[in-house]
Design an enzyme around this catalytic site. Structure first.
Site, PDB file in Angstrom:
ATOM      1  N   LYS A 268       0.845  -1.212   0.000  1.00 17.91           N
ATOM      2  CA  LYS A 268       0.000   0.000   0.000  1.00 17.91           C
ATOM      3  C   LYS A 268       0.873   1.252   0.000  1.00 17.91           C
ATOM      4  O   LYS A 268       1.654   1.472   0.927  1.00 17.91           O
ATOM      5  CB  LYS A 268      -0.916  -0.016   1.232  1.00 17.91           C
ATOM      6  CG  LYS A 268      -1.728   1.265   1.425  1.00 17.91           C
ATOM      7  CD  LYS A 268      -2.663   1.144   2.646  1.00 17.91           C
ATOM      8  CE  LYS A 268      -3.370   2.474   2.931  1.00 17.91           C
ATOM      9  NZ  LYS A 268      -4.219   2.416   4.153  1.00 17.91           N
ATOM     10  N   LYS A 280     -10.586  12.277   8.817  1.00 17.59           N
ATOM     11  CA  LYS A 280     -10.038  11.849  10.110  1.00 17.59           C
ATOM     12  C   LYS A 280      -9.998  13.030  11.071  1.00 17.59           C
ATOM     13  O   LYS A 280      -9.934  14.180  10.633  1.00 17.59           O
ATOM     14  CB  LYS A 280      -8.599  11.337   9.917  1.00 17.59           C
ATOM     15  CG  LYS A 280      -8.494   9.982   9.269  1.00 17.59           C
ATOM     16  CD  LYS A 280      -7.033   9.536   9.209  1.00 17.59           C
ATOM     17  CE  LYS A 280      -6.894   8.209   8.490  1.00 17.59           C
ATOM     18  NZ  LYS A 280      -7.528   7.079   9.174  1.00 17.59           N
ATOM     19  N   ARG A 354      -7.840  -0.723   1.168  1.00 17.20           N
ATOM     20  CA  ARG A 354      -8.335  -1.961   0.536  1.00 17.20           C
ATOM     21  C   ARG A 354      -8.801  -1.706  -0.890  1.00 17.20           C
ATOM     22  O   ARG A 354      -8.756  -2.596  -1.728  1.00 17.20           O
ATOM     23  CB  ARG A 354      -9.430  -2.575   1.413  1.00 17.20           C
ATOM     24  CG  ARG A 354     -10.606  -1.673   1.643  1.00 17.20           C
ATOM     25  CD  ARG A 354     -11.445  -2.095   2.845  1.00 17.20           C
ATOM     26  NE  ARG A 354     -10.878  -1.641   4.120  1.00 17.20           N
ATOM     27  CZ  ARG A 354     -11.394  -1.903   5.317  1.00 17.20           C
ATOM     28  NH1 ARG A 354     -12.495  -2.619   5.419  1.00 17.20           N
ATOM     29  NH2 ARG A 354     -10.835  -1.459   6.414  1.00 17.20           N
TER      30      ARG A 354
HETATM   31  N1  BES Z   1      -4.416   4.110   7.054  1.00 19.42           N
HETATM   32  C1  BES Z   1      -5.541   3.801   7.860  1.00 19.42           C
HETATM   33  C2  BES Z   1      -5.234   2.748   8.928  1.00 19.42           C
HETATM   34  C3  BES Z   1      -4.559   3.247  10.165  1.00 19.42           C
HETATM   35  C4  BES Z   1      -5.274   3.924  11.127  1.00 19.42           C
HETATM   36  C5  BES Z   1      -3.243   2.969  10.396  1.00 19.42           C
HETATM   37  C6  BES Z   1      -4.644   4.339  12.285  1.00 19.42           C
HETATM   38  C7  BES Z   1      -2.625   3.373  11.542  1.00 19.42           C
HETATM   39  C8  BES Z   1      -3.316   4.058  12.491  1.00 19.42           C
HETATM   40  C9  BES Z   1      -6.655   3.240   6.998  1.00 19.42           C
HETATM   41  O1  BES Z   1      -6.736   3.763   5.722  1.00 19.42           O
HETATM   42  C10 BES Z   1      -7.928   3.584   7.686  1.00 19.42           C
HETATM   43  O2  BES Z   1      -8.226   4.730   7.786  1.00 19.42           O
HETATM   44  N2  BES Z   1      -8.633   2.566   8.185  1.00 19.42           N
HETATM   45  C11 BES Z   1      -9.828   2.768   8.902  1.00 19.42           C
HETATM   46  C12 BES Z   1     -10.828   1.749   8.436  1.00 19.42           C
HETATM   47  C13 BES Z   1     -12.205   1.974   8.964  1.00 19.42           C
HETATM   48  C14 BES Z   1     -12.801   3.205   8.335  1.00 19.42           C
HETATM   49  C15 BES Z   1     -13.043   0.774   8.641  1.00 19.42           C
HETATM   50  C16 BES Z   1      -9.528   2.599  10.387  1.00 19.42           C
HETATM   51  O3  BES Z   1      -8.801   1.682  10.762  1.00 19.42           O
HETATM   52  O4  BES Z   1     -10.008   3.411  11.176  1.00 19.42           O
HETATM   53 ZN    ZN Z   2      -5.030   4.496   4.916  1.00 13.56          ZN
HETATM   54 MN    MN Z   3      -7.888   5.537   5.674  1.00 12.75          MN
END
Ligand code: BES
Ligand code: ZN
Ligand code: MN
Length: 500
Positions: A268, A280, A354
């Site tokens: 990724k 976020k 994803r």
């Molecule tokens: N890049 C983030 C995952 C992440 C979050 C890595 C915090 C490290 C610390 C990913 O793209 C993401 O935002 N995932 C979401 C998924 C959710 C919306 C289902 C997450 O984990 O909050």
């Molecule tokens: Zn991400």
């Molecule tokens: Mn994300």
């Protein structure tokens, strides 16, 4: 830094600084005992005077030790001998390297590699010495206008292995260590570089420059137009909200027989993740510059592989994009069609990793791979489940999963497997499309992998969630370079070059 194997008598080693270990309760290691004898007991009397017990983390510099050719001797506490394993060994090497870096000797020889660290082989010990030394000397100052430069950086480190002979395995330990360290450094640099500088195009340029250095490596970079022709609707939907064009970086390394099926690593490469319209929170959002660490680990592993000229066919694929809010960005409820033909309802635009991975995984089918491993900072849930110590592993193939776990164990870069049972699949059912891109509250790491599993049915596949392991938060925040050691170890084993 240069590393050279040294043998012989420790007291005859001519150097500006000699490093020796002492176990807890002032128990001298073999080289230390030899020096002590040569100096007529000078070391043990210094230890007594200096209240040096040999606790882990303790250190002491001894000057003008008679009977020894070294200008000074750096004593490193190793803790209890019974518990001295590879992980305690790494800590000792790290503290020795940091002290050497501060003390500015012209050169140095460390006797630590002559130690027995649990059941680790001399190969492993030497490899870890090089990796850990480089790790401890790492600084990221590309963005400082006035970077601190040490006046006399340590350029050469002798690795004392005792009075026995150098072996091929030992030389391999040093060269494998050097290659892994270089890959880790590259991955760290890319991770630490901010999103305005480390763009999808920048990642592509880094891959291209690796390609120029190795005749076995061909690098192609697909444009958005080319991805559109391929039907990569999931990947392109993420980059629509960004001014930086997406890239699909494809690195093809041919070091094996042409009939040999390749290993494909897909990383990724999300160069900044603001979450998109599902924005976020502001606090700590800067850390989302690390959301390309999966891609960086693929590029870093490629660097290690080309340096070692591994006899393997290895493809690295990095889907690279930003995820930002914009008038043209994905909206919750949008439905996109992936390259596989399956449709996806985007219920949360922050579950973008994803989306870009799904098309890259479909693209991997064309290589008829022996195995595909994707690496991604995919879910916050993985940080909650496993913290910073283990990467999450999910797989549709038990044999492959075991191999990945074993590689992590050997490399000191561990993963832990989570289940990918069918029971979880219904969490990503969608009322309007073939699937949704989120799976509700529970088991976020697993439902993310369930999503990916729908694009990996045609090959043996493993997924590494590195959200907790790829970087450290807090005051000393920074990229770790993981899981380059695990991945390189996996490749070494796969092509029969594993020496451990
Ligand atoms: N890049 C983030 C995952 C992440 C979050 C890595 C915090 C490290 C610390 C990913 O793209 C993401 O935002 N995932 C979401 C998924 C959710 C919306 C289902 C997450 O984990 O909050
Ligand atoms: Zn991400
Ligand atoms: Mn994300």
């Amino acid at each position: 830094m240069d590393y050279v194997l040294k043998t012989g008598n420790p007291e005859k080693l001519r150097t500006s600084c000699l490093v020796v270990g002492v176990f807890e309760s002032r128990k001298l290691t073999k080289p230390a005992a030899t020096l002590d004898k040569a100096s007529g007991g000078a070391l043990s009397s210094i230890l007594k005077q200096g209240d040096f017990e040999g606790d882990a983390g303790q250190s002491m510099m001894a000057y003008q030790v008679s009977g020894c050719l070294s200008e000074r001797i750096l004593l490193i506490g190793l803790g209890p001998q019974k518990k001295f394993d590879l992980s305690a060994y790494r800590k000792a090497v790290a503290s020795a390297t940091r002290l050497l870096d501060d003390a500015n000797p012209v050169d140095a020889i460390t006797c630590l590699p002559a130690l027995e660290a649990g059941s680790a082989s001399p190969y492993q010990v030497l490899r870890e010495t090089v990796i850990t030394s480089e790790e401890s000397l790492y600084r990221f100052d590309q963005c400082k206008s006035n970077p601190k430069v040490s006046k006399r950086p340590l350029k050469k480190l002798g690795l004392f292995i005792g009075d026995g002979r150098r072996s091929k395995a030992m030389q391999d330990g040093v060269s494998h260590g050097r290659a892994i360290a270089r890959g880790v450094k590259l991955a760290k640099d890319l991770g630490n570089l901010p999103g305005n500088l480390c763009t999808p195009d920048y990642l592509a340029s880094q891959a291209r420059s690796l390609g120029r250095k190795s005749s076995a490596l061909t690098v192609r970079v697909l444009s958005e137009k080319q991805m559109k022709t391929l039907g990569m609707g999931a990947l392109l939907s993420v980059s629509r909200g960004s001014r930086q064009p997406a890239r699909l970086v494809v690195m093809e390394y041919k070091g094996g027989k042409s009939t040999q099926k390749p290993v494909v690593l897909v990383g990724k490469g999300l160069t900044f993740d603001a979450g998109g319209i599902s924005l976020k929170p502001a606090a700590g959002m800067d850390e989302m510059k690390y959301d390309m660490c999966g891609g960086a680990s693929v590029i870093g592993t490629m660097a290690a592989c080309t340096e070692l000229k591994l006899p393997i066919n290895f493809i690295g694929i990095v889907p690279a994009s930003e995820n930002l809010p914009d008038g043209d960005a994905n909206k919750p409820g949008d439905i996109v069609t992936s390259m596989s033909g399956q449709t996806i309802e985007i219920l949360n635009t922050d579950a973008e990793g994803r989306l870009i991975l799904s098309d890259a995984l479909t693209y991997a089918e064309r290589y008829q791979p022996a195995a595909v491993i994707d690496i991604a900072t995919l879910t916050g849930a993985c940080v909650i489940a496993l913290g910073a110590h283990a990467s999450g592993l999910l797989s549709n193939d038990d044999t492959l999963a075991e191999q990945v776990l074993a590689a992590g164990q050997t490399a000191g870069d561990r993963a832990w497997r989570l289940p990918l049972w069918d029971d979880y699949q219904e969490q990503i059912d969608s009322r309007f499309a073939d699937m949704a891109n989120i799976g509700g509250k529970g088991a976020g790491t697993i439902t993310a992998a369930c999503f990916l599993s729908r694009f990996t049915e045609k090959f043996s596949w493993a997924h590494l969630d590195i959200a907790g392991t790829a970087w450290k938060s807090g005051a000393r925040k920074g990229s770790t370079g993981r899981p380059v050691p695990l991945l390189t170890q996996f490749l070494l084993t796969h092509c029969g070059k594993d020496v451990s």
